[in-house]
Write an enzyme that holds these catalytic residues in place. Structure first.
Site: not given
Length: 752
Positions: A126-128
């Site tokens: 979800r961050y990359t």
């Protein structure tokens, strides 16, 4: 119907459990082999990798697109093509984005995608963000050109490519590893230019041998810049058989007398290597190094500093030791196990892999050209129909205006096909201009020329081969680069003997009554003046050197060996010997011995038996020790004593009744283990009841004084007064003076 297969009233099949489980396991095995663990020779990808790449292309995430959240990609992959765990799928995606894991990454990642030091430290999906790299187009560029077979996805609602139409042998360029049921694969990555050169060589000379192909492919080419030290002959043997092992070694240089490590072997961690070296320093197995630190940063991804203790340290020898004992040198298994074009896994040699991939690529190019030819022919067919319409435009318009079924009339009047008639009816009024007719004639000429070239290429194996070669050369120009992993011949790594690394200095090993040990520098230490734990006291001291082994003797007659330099310093209270060894329960330690390997010690039990032994005979690496003295029931082991001269020394033994006996030590034998000979006569009945036993025993020179410790008193017996106690081995001995018969210990005092 056979007995092994029956149907019940409901129509359900009934089978013996062993048949069902055998078939189920075989089906599962084939699934793991073909659909999970092993790559296909065509595109060099496993199914999960292929589905990730294809799903990203379907999302429009080509190299020129904007980044998109990785969670979106993983969601599409799981929902449409790969119904498995999201974490495993994301890890496969991360691996293809790490430039230190993949030689030619397929995914361009933005965010934390792990580091060389810790590849598993990547951020959650979800961050990359991610998109495909330009190199990924090598696999995907021809997907929509009739080059692949399409198969239904897991729920039959969509189609996915069975194999991607790779323009380069990705199976060797990026390599892969996997474990299936009963088989595994380990394919190292290679350099694009070298592989392409070998492919071209094989296209031009199909009978080329593996040895000739190795003139182009020097060896694997890993993403990291460590050196491959495997000899060329071994590499060639690996390529000929498809199996073997490759060694990689870190790159280092000398800077201001220090060792600077600038490249690590593939998948090696700098922090782990520093930890391995630090453990050797802490355990005193590597005193050649004084300090180490990690100066790696963004500009220098690998920069490990090793600081030697002095400028006299041989850095080459030190590095050979570290290569042998740490991950600065690693071996990688090679197992070229690949699913071939026939759908079966097999270990293949280099020529077979390239030859089979070239067959796949040639067929892919043929299918692409045929697909294009079919489209060109279809376009020519339509344009010919449109040209007929333009040449008879007035009649065509009249038919369309006057007839209810103009398509059929047009087909009959101008001998048109259904497709041509529909194309005419679909024409817009603006297309009826004269210029459009000229454009159609030009398009027809161009398409006819293209058809001619396509027919020539498809009709000639040589032209088709030339087409494949030119496309490979074009991809080399676009994506080729220099080799990263240099090929070097290195001296075989060899661990330095730990004892040779230890500085040779005199030490005194001190043993306490409760079995605590410590080492003091020098031989001038007064061990009895050291501090001891409450309730503990001095038992014995042994003089030796720091590079020698200390041998401990326990009350059961077992011996144990520990390096003297590894023992705690005398500045502390030491540590219990049992913390490093595994002696039997309930035993205590009787003494400690050290010295050169040929040093002789006198070992005895208080039953009056003993023998001489060399230290070399009682050395052991076993933490549980080894049995040396056979101790009679009820007897105890005495403190061992060093023998200076096994031919001229004297043996002195004192019993608990106050008797003392002296005799030449030459009357005893040198044994590796056993009970020994009788040293002093003790009546069996008194020994059994412990009314009388040997208290102490020692070896001394003829000119030495003897000190007898009895309670708070001590008696010094000069050589001239010792003759009254001389006798034959095995006698009872003579009584000591009154007041000195309650002996605690005896000690030889040398005159030199």
């Amino acid at each position: 119907m056979s007995d092994s297969m029956r149907f019940d009233c409901g129509g359900n099949e009934q089978r013996p459990i062993h048949e069902f489980t055998e078939k189920a396991y075989l089906d599962y095995s084939m699934y793991v082999i073909l659909d999970r663990a092993l790559p296909h020779i065509g595109d060099g990808l496993k199914p999960v990798q292929r589905r990730i790449i294809y799903a990203m292309s379907e999302l429009g995430l080509r190299a020129s697109a904007k980044y998109k959240k990785s969670a979106r990609t993983i969601g599409d992959v799981l929902g449409k093509f790969h119904p498995h765990g999201d974490s495993a799928c994301y890890e496969a995606m991360v691996l293809m984005a790490q430039d230190f894991s993949y030689r030619y990454p397929l995914i361009d990642g933005q965010g934390n995608w792990g580091s060389l030091d810790d590849p598993k430290s990547f951020a959650a999906m979800r961050y990359t963000e991610s998109k495909l790299t330009a190199y990924a187009d090598v696999l995907l560029g021809e997907t929509a050109q009739g080059t692949v077979d399409w198969v239904p996805n897991f729920d039959g609602t969509l189609e996915e490519p069975k194999i991607l139409p790779a323009r380069l042998p990705n199976i060797l360029l990026n390599g892969t590893s996997g474990i299936a049921v009963g088989m595994a694969t380990d394919i190292p990555p290679h350099n694009l230019r070298e592989i392409a050169s070998a492919c071209i060589r094989l296209l031009e000379a199909p009978k080329s041998t593996v040895k000739e192909l190795c003139e182009h492919i020097k060896g694997p080419d890993f993403p990291t810049q460590a050196a491959i030290i495997t000899p060329q002959s071994t590499l060639q043997a690996i390529y000929e058989t498809g199996t073997g092992s490759i060694k990689m070694r870190a790159i280092w240089e000398k800077e201001d007398g220090n060792i600077i490590i600038t490249a690590l072997p593939y998948q090696s961690s700098g922090s782990k290597i520093l930890e391995q070296i630090a453990i050797q320093i802490q355990t005193k197995k590597l005193p050649l190094l004084e300090d180490l630190r990690d100066e790696s940063d963004h500009e220098n991804p690998i920069r490990l500093i090793l600081i030697p203790r002095s400028n006299r340290v041989d850095l080459e020898e030190l590095m050979l030791h570290l290569y042998a004992t740490t991950d600065l040198e690693r071996s990688y298994r090679v197992n070229l196990n690949i699913i071939g074009l026939n759908g079966r896994p097999r270990v293949k040699n280099l020529k077979d892999i390239l030859k089979e991939w070239l067959a796949y690529r040639t067929e892919t190019v043929r299918r692409r050209l045929q697909h294009r030819l079919d489209k060109v022919l279809a376009d020519i067919h339509l344009l010919e129909g449109l040209l007929i319409a333009y040449l008879n435009i007035d009649e065509v318009i009249q038919i369309i205006r006057a007839e209810d079924m103009p398509k059929d009339i047009l087909m009959q009047r101008f001998k048109l096909s259904v497709a041509q008639a529909e194309a005419i009816l679909d024409l817009k009024l603006r297309k009826l201009a004269k210029l459009e007719e000229i454009k159609i004639e030009g398009d027809l000429a161009r398409l006819n020329e293209e058809r001619k070239q396509l027919d020539q290429t498809l009709g000639s194996a040589l032209r088709l081969k030339t087409c494949v070669r030119k496309e490979i050369e074009a991809d080399v120009a676009a994506f080729g680069d220099e080799r990263k992993s240099p090929l070097k011949e290195g001296t075989e790594a060899k661990a330095i003997d730990a004892t040779s690394l230890v500085p040779t200095e005199p030490v005194t090993i001190v043993l306490s009554e409760r079995g605590w040990v410590r080492t003091a520098k020098g031989h001038e230490v007064d061990p009895e003046a050291l501090n001891y734990k409450s309730g503990d006291s001095f038992k014995q001291a042994s003089l030796g050197r720091s590079n020698q082994l200390a041998v401990f003797l326990d009350s059961s007659g077992r011996c144990y060996s520990l390096p003297a330099h590894s023992l705690p310093s005398a500045r502390s209270l030491g540590e219990p010997i049992s913390a490093r060894l595994t002696p039997p329960d309930g035993v205590t330690f009787a003494g400690v011995m050290t010295g050169a390997a040929d040093s002789v010690y006198l070992l005895a039990s208080d039953a009056g038996y003993g023998f001489m032994v060399t230290l070399a005979d009682i050395y052991t690496k076993n933490r549980s020790g080894k049995s040396i003295i056979s101790v009679p029931d009820g007897a105890h082991v005495l403190v061992p004593t060093r023998v200076k001269d096994s031919n001229n020394d004297w043996v002195v033994a004192v019993s608990s009744s106050g008797r003392m006996l002296m005799f030449p030590i030459s009357e005893l034998t040198l044994l590796p283990r056993g009970k020994g000979l009788k040293i002093m006569q003790i009546p069996p009945a008194k020994l059994k009841t412990r009314d009388e036993y040997v208290v102490a025993i020692t070896a001394m020179g003829k000119a030495d004084k003897l000190i007898v410790y009895a309670g708070q008193r001590q008696l010094t017996i000069k050589p001239s007064a010792q003759t009254g106690y001389v006798g034959a081995r095995g006698q009872r001995g003579n009584m000591l003076p009154r007041g000195y018969r309650n002996v605690a210990r005896i000690k030889a005092d040398s005159q030199d």
